[in-house]
Design a protein around this motif. Sequence first.
Motif, PDB file in Angstrom:
ATOM      1  N   SER A 195       0.707  -1.158  -0.053  1.00 52.02           N
ATOM      2  CA  SER A 195       0.089  -0.116  -0.138  1.00 52.02           C
ATOM      3  C   SER A 195       1.012   1.425   0.029  1.00 52.02           C
ATOM      4  N   ILE A 196       2.146   0.993   0.517  1.00 49.44           N
ATOM      5  CA  ILE A 196       2.935   2.378   0.698  1.00 49.44           C
ATOM      6  C   ILE A 196       3.495   2.562  -0.630  1.00 49.44           C
ATOM      7  N   SER A 197       4.009   1.504  -1.399  1.00 49.91           N
ATOM      8  CA  SER A 197       4.549   1.534  -2.709  1.00 49.91           C
ATOM      9  C   SER A 197       3.544   1.657  -3.835  1.00 49.91           C
ATOM     10  N   LYS A 363       1.080  -6.036  14.297  1.00 47.48           N
ATOM     11  CA  LYS A 363       2.011  -5.832  13.457  1.00 47.48           C
ATOM     12  C   LYS A 363       1.645  -4.519  12.533  1.00 47.48           C
ATOM     13  N   GLY A 364       2.725  -3.780  12.148  1.00 51.05           N
ATOM     14  CA  GLY A 364       2.543  -2.765  11.048  1.00 51.05           C
ATOM     15  C   GLY A 364       2.192  -1.429  11.392  1.00 51.05           C
ATOM     16  N   ASP A 365       2.382  -0.514  10.303  1.00 53.89           N
ATOM     17  CA  ASP A 365       1.991   0.728  10.441  1.00 53.89           C
ATOM     18  C   ASP A 365       0.463   1.045  10.582  1.00 53.89           C
ATOM     19  N   LEU A 366      -0.327   0.539  10.001  1.00 49.79           N
ATOM     20  CA  LEU A 366      -1.857   0.847  10.108  1.00 49.79           C
ATOM     21  C   LEU A 366      -2.336   0.672  11.532  1.00 49.79           C
ATOM     22  N   ARG A 399       6.703  -2.601  14.403  1.00 47.72           N
ATOM     23  CA  ARG A 399       6.270  -1.631  13.265  1.00 47.72           C
ATOM     24  C   ARG A 399       7.392  -0.843  12.740  1.00 47.72           C
ATOM     25  N   THR A 400       7.804  -0.746  11.339  1.00 50.17           N
ATOM     26  CA  THR A 400       8.601  -0.025  10.693  1.00 50.17           C
ATOM     27  C   THR A 400       7.575   1.338  10.334  1.00 50.17           C
ATOM     28  N   LEU A 401       8.401   2.579  10.528  1.00 49.97           N
ATOM     29  CA  LEU A 401       7.648   3.905  10.313  1.00 49.97           C
ATOM     30  C   LEU A 401       7.456   3.974   9.019  1.00 49.97           C
ATOM     31  N   LYS A 402       6.224   4.328   8.534  1.00 52.71           N
ATOM     32  CA  LYS A 402       5.715   4.976   7.209  1.00 52.71           C
ATOM     33  C   LYS A 402       4.513   5.725   7.226  1.00 52.71           C
ATOM     34  N   ALA A 403       4.152   6.430   8.373  1.00 53.93           N
ATOM     35  CA  ALA A 403       3.302   7.274   8.511  1.00 53.93           C
ATOM     36  C   ALA A 403       3.839   8.235   9.707  1.00 53.93           C
ATOM     37  N   SER A 427       9.781   6.790   5.702  1.00 55.42           N
ATOM     38  CA  SER A 427      10.698   6.168   4.989  1.00 55.42           C
ATOM     39  C   SER A 427      10.800   4.530   4.971  1.00 55.42           C
ATOM     40  N   GLY A 428      10.425   4.222   6.330  1.00 49.57           N
ATOM     41  CA  GLY A 428      10.126   2.617   6.435  1.00 49.57           C
ATOM     42  C   GLY A 428      11.930   2.430   6.998  1.00 49.57           C
ATOM     43  N   LYS A 429      12.634   3.225   6.961  1.00 46.35           N
ATOM     44  CA  LYS A 429      14.150   2.836   7.420  1.00 46.35           C
ATOM     45  C   LYS A 429      14.017   2.210   8.966  1.00 46.35           C
ATOM     46  N   TYR A 430      13.257   3.217   9.825  1.00 47.61           N
ATOM     47  CA  TYR A 430      13.187   2.907  11.317  1.00 47.61           C
ATOM     48  C   TYR A 430      12.244   2.034  11.831  1.00 47.61           C
ATOM     49  N   GLY A 431      12.462   1.490  12.827  1.00 49.32           N
ATOM     50  CA  GLY A 431      11.287   0.656  13.301  1.00 49.32           C
ATOM     51  C   GLY A 431      11.226   0.716  15.032  1.00 49.32           C
TER      52      GLY A 431
END
Length: 439
Positions: A195-197, A363-366, A399-403, A427-431
Amino acid sequence: MDPPCPLSARFEGSFAYVTVKDRLPQILTKVIDTVHRNKHKFLEEYGEDGIEAEKRVIAFFSKLRNEIQTDKPILPLADDQPDVQIWNDYLHYQKSLMDDGGEPSWFKSPWLYVECYLYRRIHEGIVLSPPISEFDVFREVKNDSFFQSQGAVIALCTYLQERKKNIANLSENECREEFSKLLQVSLWGNKCDLSISGGQDNSQKSSILNSLEAFKPNILVDNTESLWEILSRNKGQSNGEASTRVDVVLDNAGFELVTDFVLADVLLSLKLATEIHFHVKSIPWYVSDTTKHDFDWTIKQLLGANNRWMSKCGAQWKENVQKGRWVYHEHLFWTLPHEFFRMAQTAPDLYSELQKSSLVLFKGDLNYRKLTADRKWDHTVPFSEALTTFHPAPLCSVRTLKADVQVGLTPGLGAKLAESEPDWMVSGKYGVIQFSAPV
């Protein structure tokens, strides 16, 4: 009592505004293309009725795309699904929040709401188009993501099976290390989010195991020790009476789901849990979120793989399901627009189910956005405070950060990251591996 004001409640000039304008139409364009490419399949299965349904769906999605791009009002749902009244009541609630008394629209409503609403409208378009009303518009990209991650899946299954040969003889410290390692694998598996890509290939091409040390500095909050303390209390008490239940609220299918299965396998093998309960989406959601079909399909693919370690994992995981060591749940709450602090009121049955758990992993950003109500919290606000009234059991966000929402950071860390990396929150770089226990 509601938490502070919504994050990006009005979009002008914000990250969310740009995302609505660009990403959501992009996702719809890919959905339209997927439906059109399956035209011959619909013809083959349903004859001319299938072709007519394909035309209706494409017209529906094209209209929806135009509604987004031109900031049209949010419309009530019009299908016959069991959640329609809940969604339409929520639209009425959003209207009551409008300062100018106008209608909620795509650019003038909370980002979390309109993003969830998009996927529910996509489902509506399919539901209203029999005989193709069971078609999952995202299944192809989810399956492709799994196959494109084969190298990483093989490496992970191989590691797991080799490690399990001697797992009964591991020392306490070695058990802790294995748990921590595979929890981190599950964390970084969350980087693969379609969904991010916008549905573009975002698969895991290489083994995450080789990158864990390099990724460690990017874990901004690591509460692994708190999880270990909870799970190790009952370690070895599998005498038929004592049980330790771990719930996993799943995010993405594909490679991430395999990392979640591997973690669940290790929890049982290390006797840190006696049963794992997986929570899946009841409809196709956020492009790559896991449904019951994805859950079963993944195990079937592993079972039939031309690799002995993959097939062994598939066989063991199928047996876990058959013997009730792994249980999956569907609930429509996971595909509603509600923040989680509303669960006890909106879905008391689900809240009661989570209360049975020794530990709930989200799990995850949402899930993180819904845990924290997607509010513009200060980065130093404690995670437990951002959860407001949502405390069914000890819980952890993996979670990896995407929001653009993150809490529980040490003072100054958010500002430091923003100065060096302006996109650090998306960016999804950090969690984070972020824990909270009920008081």
